[in-house]
Write a protein that holds these residues in place. Structure first.
Motif, PDB file in Angstrom:
ATOM      1  N   PHE A   1       0.839  -1.203   0.000  1.00 20.51           N
ATOM      2  CA  PHE A   1       0.000   0.000   0.000  1.00 20.51           C
ATOM      3  C   PHE A   1       0.871   1.249   0.000  1.00 20.51           C
ATOM      4  O   PHE A   1       0.651   2.178  -0.779  1.00 20.51           O
ATOM      5  CB  PHE A   1      -0.922  -0.008   1.222  1.00 20.51           C
ATOM      6  CG  PHE A   1      -1.794   1.211   1.329  1.00 20.51           C
ATOM      7  CD1 PHE A   1      -3.019   1.242   0.692  1.00 20.51           C
ATOM      8  CD2 PHE A   1      -1.393   2.312   2.054  1.00 20.51           C
ATOM      9  CE1 PHE A   1      -3.833   2.365   0.780  1.00 20.51           C
ATOM     10  CE2 PHE A   1      -2.192   3.431   2.150  1.00 20.51           C
ATOM     11  CZ  PHE A   1      -3.418   3.457   1.511  1.00 20.51           C
ATOM     12  N   ILE A   2       1.863   1.263   0.864  1.00 20.24           N
ATOM     13  CA  ILE A   2       2.761   2.420   0.963  1.00 20.24           C
ATOM     14  C   ILE A   2       3.488   2.633  -0.365  1.00 20.24           C
ATOM     15  O   ILE A   2       3.563   3.764  -0.866  1.00 20.24           O
ATOM     16  CB  ILE A   2       3.764   2.222   2.119  1.00 20.24           C
ATOM     17  CG1 ILE A   2       3.042   2.253   3.466  1.00 20.24           C
ATOM     18  CG2 ILE A   2       4.855   3.290   2.079  1.00 20.24           C
ATOM     19  CD1 ILE A   2       3.873   1.718   4.619  1.00 20.24           C
ATOM     20  N   ALA A   3       4.010   1.565  -0.954  1.00 23.79           N
ATOM     21  CA  ALA A   3       4.732   1.688  -2.227  1.00 23.79           C
ATOM     22  C   ALA A   3       3.813   2.203  -3.329  1.00 23.79           C
ATOM     23  O   ALA A   3       4.202   3.070  -4.119  1.00 23.79           O
ATOM     24  CB  ALA A   3       5.347   0.347  -2.620  1.00 23.79           C
TER      25      ALA A   3
ATOM     26  N   LEU B   1      -1.140  10.613   3.421  1.00 25.92           N
ATOM     27  CA  LEU B   1      -0.770   9.202   3.438  1.00 25.92           C
ATOM     28  C   LEU B   1      -1.145   8.568   4.777  1.00 25.92           C
ATOM     29  O   LEU B   1      -1.700   7.468   4.817  1.00 25.92           O
ATOM     30  CB  LEU B   1       0.725   9.014   3.157  1.00 25.92           C
ATOM     31  CG  LEU B   1       1.237   7.571   3.171  1.00 25.92           C
ATOM     32  CD1 LEU B   1       0.459   6.680   2.213  1.00 25.92           C
ATOM     33  CD2 LEU B   1       2.721   7.529   2.839  1.00 25.92           C
ATOM     34  N   ASN B   2      -0.888   9.258   5.871  1.00 29.04           N
ATOM     35  CA  ASN B   2      -1.218   8.719   7.192  1.00 29.04           C
ATOM     36  C   ASN B   2      -2.722   8.492   7.338  1.00 29.04           C
ATOM     37  O   ASN B   2      -3.155   7.485   7.901  1.00 29.04           O
ATOM     38  CB  ASN B   2      -0.703   9.640   8.289  1.00 29.04           C
ATOM     39  CG  ASN B   2       0.806   9.686   8.337  1.00 29.04           C
ATOM     40  OD1 ASN B   2       1.483   8.797   7.825  1.00 29.04           O
ATOM     41  ND2 ASN B   2       1.349  10.727   8.930  1.00 29.04           N
ATOM     42  N   THR B   3      -3.530   9.423   6.820  1.00 33.96           N
ATOM     43  CA  THR B   3      -4.982   9.275   6.887  1.00 33.96           C
ATOM     44  C   THR B   3      -5.441   8.085   6.050  1.00 33.96           C
ATOM     45  O   THR B   3      -6.301   7.309   6.478  1.00 33.96           O
ATOM     46  CB  THR B   3      -5.673  10.570   6.408  1.00 33.96           C
ATOM     47  OG1 THR B   3      -5.288  11.644   7.280  1.00 33.96           O
ATOM     48  CG2 THR B   3      -7.187  10.440   6.429  1.00 33.96           C
TER      49      THR B   3
ATOM     50  N   ALA C   1       8.352   4.196   4.534  1.00 32.69           N
ATOM     51  CA  ALA C   1       7.884   4.985   3.390  1.00 32.69           C
ATOM     52  C   ALA C   1       9.014   5.852   2.833  1.00 32.69           C
ATOM     53  O   ALA C   1       9.179   5.966   1.613  1.00 32.69           O
ATOM     54  CB  ALA C   1       6.690   5.840   3.791  1.00 32.69           C
ATOM     55  N   LEU C   2       9.786   6.449   3.711  1.00 29.46           N
ATOM     56  CA  LEU C   2      10.931   7.254   3.259  1.00 29.46           C
ATOM     57  C   LEU C   2      11.952   6.384   2.538  1.00 29.46           C
ATOM     58  O   LEU C   2      12.525   6.792   1.528  1.00 29.46           O
ATOM     59  CB  LEU C   2      11.576   7.971   4.440  1.00 29.46           C
ATOM     60  CG  LEU C   2      10.768   9.137   5.029  1.00 29.46           C
ATOM     61  CD1 LEU C   2      11.350   9.580   6.365  1.00 29.46           C
ATOM     62  CD2 LEU C   2      10.709  10.300   4.045  1.00 29.46           C
TER      63      LEU C   2
END
Length: 172
Positions: free
Chosen positions: A25-27, A41-43, A67-68
């Motif tokens: 999901f993050i990628a 992104l956090n939401t 994520a970074l």
């Protein structure tokens, strides 16, 4: 293959399962232009993967760190962006990771920067890729996997994600 240190960090920070889905999901979200550590992104993570519940501080920090790292991998044009079990993992572990990554990527790729979840994707390469990921997510978790086939699938996914990231950097 990438080592599993990313998944270990998330599990240690409080994630109980589906760690590859979260990383997928993050990628996908980063490829679509969302920025690590920012509210959008956090939401999305909270709403789509955590049932609307606020993420615990340690998990939020671990996710931002991962994520970074993923964003840095995209920017550095590292060919294998996605974490994945190493060659010593059993087939069922690799197949679970592949299915979870594909599912998570589909969710992340459906996000539109500044707009949230897209109601529909336009016809074209992104929609075709999302459909392919949908098929990959249905993999038989009890099956076996040929190492060369797995490498081809992961190379394809990473290549497509990198292209999506590049495209979205040009529009940011």
């Amino acid at each position: 293959m990438i080592d599993t240190s990313s998944t270990k960090k998330l599990l240690k920070a409080g994630l109980t399962d589906e760690e590859y889905m979260w990383l997928g999901f993050i990628a996908g979200a980063i490829a679509k232009g969302l920025i690590p550590g920012e509210k959008e992104l956090n939401t999305a993570l909270k709403d789509l993967l955590n049932g609307g519940e606020t993420l615990p501080g340690a998990l939020s920090a671990a996710i931002t760190s991962e994520a970074l790292g993923i964003k840095h991998s995209f920017e550095s044009k590292i060919p294998q962006v996605l974490p994945f079990p190493d060659e010593h993992a059993q087939d069922h572990e690799k197949l679970r990771a592949l299915a979870e990554l594909a599912s998570g990527l589909n969710l992340g790729l459906a996000l539109e920067k500044g707009k949230g979840m897209a109601s529909a994707l336009e016809k074209g390469a992104l929609l075709d890729f999302v459909r392919t990921l949908g098929d990959i997510a249905k993999v038989d978790l009890d099956g076996t996997i040929d190492p060369e086939d797995l490498k081809s699938v992961l190379d394809y996914i990473n290549e497509q994600l990198s292209q999506i990231f590049e495209k979205n950097q040009n529009y940011s």
